[in-house]
Enzyme design. Sequence first.
Site, PDB file in Angstrom:
ATOM      1  N   GLU A 118      -7.162  11.562   0.994  1.00 35.82           N
ATOM      2  CA  GLU A 118      -7.239  12.189   2.596  1.00 35.82           C
ATOM      3  C   GLU A 118      -6.651  13.421   2.846  1.00 35.82           C
ATOM      4  O   GLU A 118      -7.037  13.970   3.505  1.00 35.82           O
ATOM      5  CB  GLU A 118      -6.616  11.035   3.624  1.00 35.82           C
ATOM      6  CG  GLU A 118      -7.110  11.007   5.123  1.00 35.82           C
ATOM      7  CD  GLU A 118      -6.038  12.135   5.766  1.00 35.82           C
ATOM      8  OE1 GLU A 118      -6.472  12.360   6.742  1.00 35.82           O
ATOM      9  OE2 GLU A 118      -5.013  12.444   5.262  1.00 35.82           O
ATOM     10  N   ASP A 168       3.169   8.315   6.773  1.00 38.89           N
ATOM     11  CA  ASP A 168       1.744   8.755   6.735  1.00 38.89           C
ATOM     12  C   ASP A 168       1.259   8.717   5.320  1.00 38.89           C
ATOM     13  O   ASP A 168       1.487   9.248   4.367  1.00 38.89           O
ATOM     14  CB  ASP A 168       1.756  10.273   7.206  1.00 38.89           C
ATOM     15  CG  ASP A 168       0.281  10.901   7.137  1.00 38.89           C
ATOM     16  OD1 ASP A 168      -0.523  10.095   6.964  1.00 38.89           O
ATOM     17  OD2 ASP A 168       0.427  12.212   7.045  1.00 38.89           O
ATOM     18  N   ASP A 209      -2.996   7.709   0.032  1.00 40.02           N
ATOM     19  CA  ASP A 209      -2.366   8.844  -0.675  1.00 40.02           C
ATOM     20  C   ASP A 209      -1.339   9.192   0.337  1.00 40.02           C
ATOM     21  O   ASP A 209      -1.368   9.230   1.730  1.00 40.02           O
ATOM     22  CB  ASP A 209      -3.304  10.027  -1.142  1.00 40.02           C
ATOM     23  CG  ASP A 209      -4.210  10.361   0.011  1.00 40.02           C
ATOM     24  OD1 ASP A 209      -4.717   9.871   0.879  1.00 40.02           O
ATOM     25  OD2 ASP A 209      -4.302  11.895   0.157  1.00 40.02           O
TER      26      ASP A 209
HETATM   27 ZN   LIG Z   1      -2.281  10.584   7.369  1.00 40.37          ZN
END
Ligand SMILES: [Zn+2]
Length: 378
Positions: free
Chosen positions: A145, A111, A82
């Site tokens: 996450e 990320d 995610d």
């Molecule tokens: Zn991350």
Amino acid sequence: MTPTAPGALRPAGAVDRDRLLATFLGLVAVDSPTGHEGSIGTVLEARYRELGCSTTMDDIGNIVAVYPGTRPGTILVSMHMDTAGTDRGIVPIIGDDGVIRTDGSTILGADDKSGLAGCLELLRLLQSNRGWTFPTIEFVSTVGEERGLVGSRHLDVSRLDATHGFVLDTAGVMGSITYWSPTSVYLTITVRGRKAHAGVEPEKGISAVRVAAQAIASMPLGRIDEETVANIGTIRGGEARNIIPDTVELEGMARSHDQDKLDHQLAAMRSACQRAADEAGATVDFAAEEIYKTYKIAEDALPYREAATAIRSLGLEVSPRKSGGGTDGNYFNAKGIPCVALPTGMVDEHATSEHIAIDDMVLACQTLVAIVTQPAQE
Ligand SMILES: [Zn+2]
């Protein structure tokens, strides 16, 4: 040293910069804000299988892909699928400086798509270098996450064989090893006063806004000490300008690398609320939920030593990093699989200025390859 031109011959075992970049851009093109990991899960599971892994997906969408080793031992390599926030339709822009950004209207999603891309490149290298010796790798790609480590919290690790692992999901300089992470607690504070007409009979009211304001003003917030931080991030309450408000809800958080300091901080926040409520005749409900627990990996522990050996083998300096936040590694550690977290090259994650240098992404991937292919350590 002359840099290798794109498309030039490269040694069979070296990270393929163009291929890694293409993989990364392909993953960025698949929207995956938290809670919407279905598409990227489908893409990844197919890739893992094409590249020789057996895969399983659990009931919330976490993928475990296992690549069989050529020597004994099993390690875990983890990333999350995610991306933070709600951005979709992300368009990466590759600058002349070799840095990938967006136009500033969305995050980039490096990320943690840089971590995922590095894994897929590692798998391609393992497939094409049959002589390499490496342990079995359990690639764990989690969901949720960014919403409080939902995927790793839920994951059934009893199905994993890994003795230790590496979480590819931090910013920080290349060569850093995140060995220490804080405990994080989410706070939901509800103040209840009494509603009254503010123009006609204010004497009958107890303002929950005023109580909340006094509580916030008297509690320690911000950086408390080197290990501890606290914040009240949202405040909601009231109905209209002429009604004394009876309910206010505050959301906040506190984190510390030291459990005693965290307990002390939470007690201070709780008593600030209680004092303000008592003085006004209001009540307060103070709910503290632990989101993840601190971990600290010693320098002589296996994941640290293996990461350090790999980093040094690339001519980089090892820099121990104490993080202000958590990763899925907090849950793997809490569940008995010691893990360190490693940088993927991402910078300014969660912000629209998020970016990543292709060179750093290559370096992160080289580090991963070196970790996996180094001789087993005792
Ligand atoms: Zn991350």
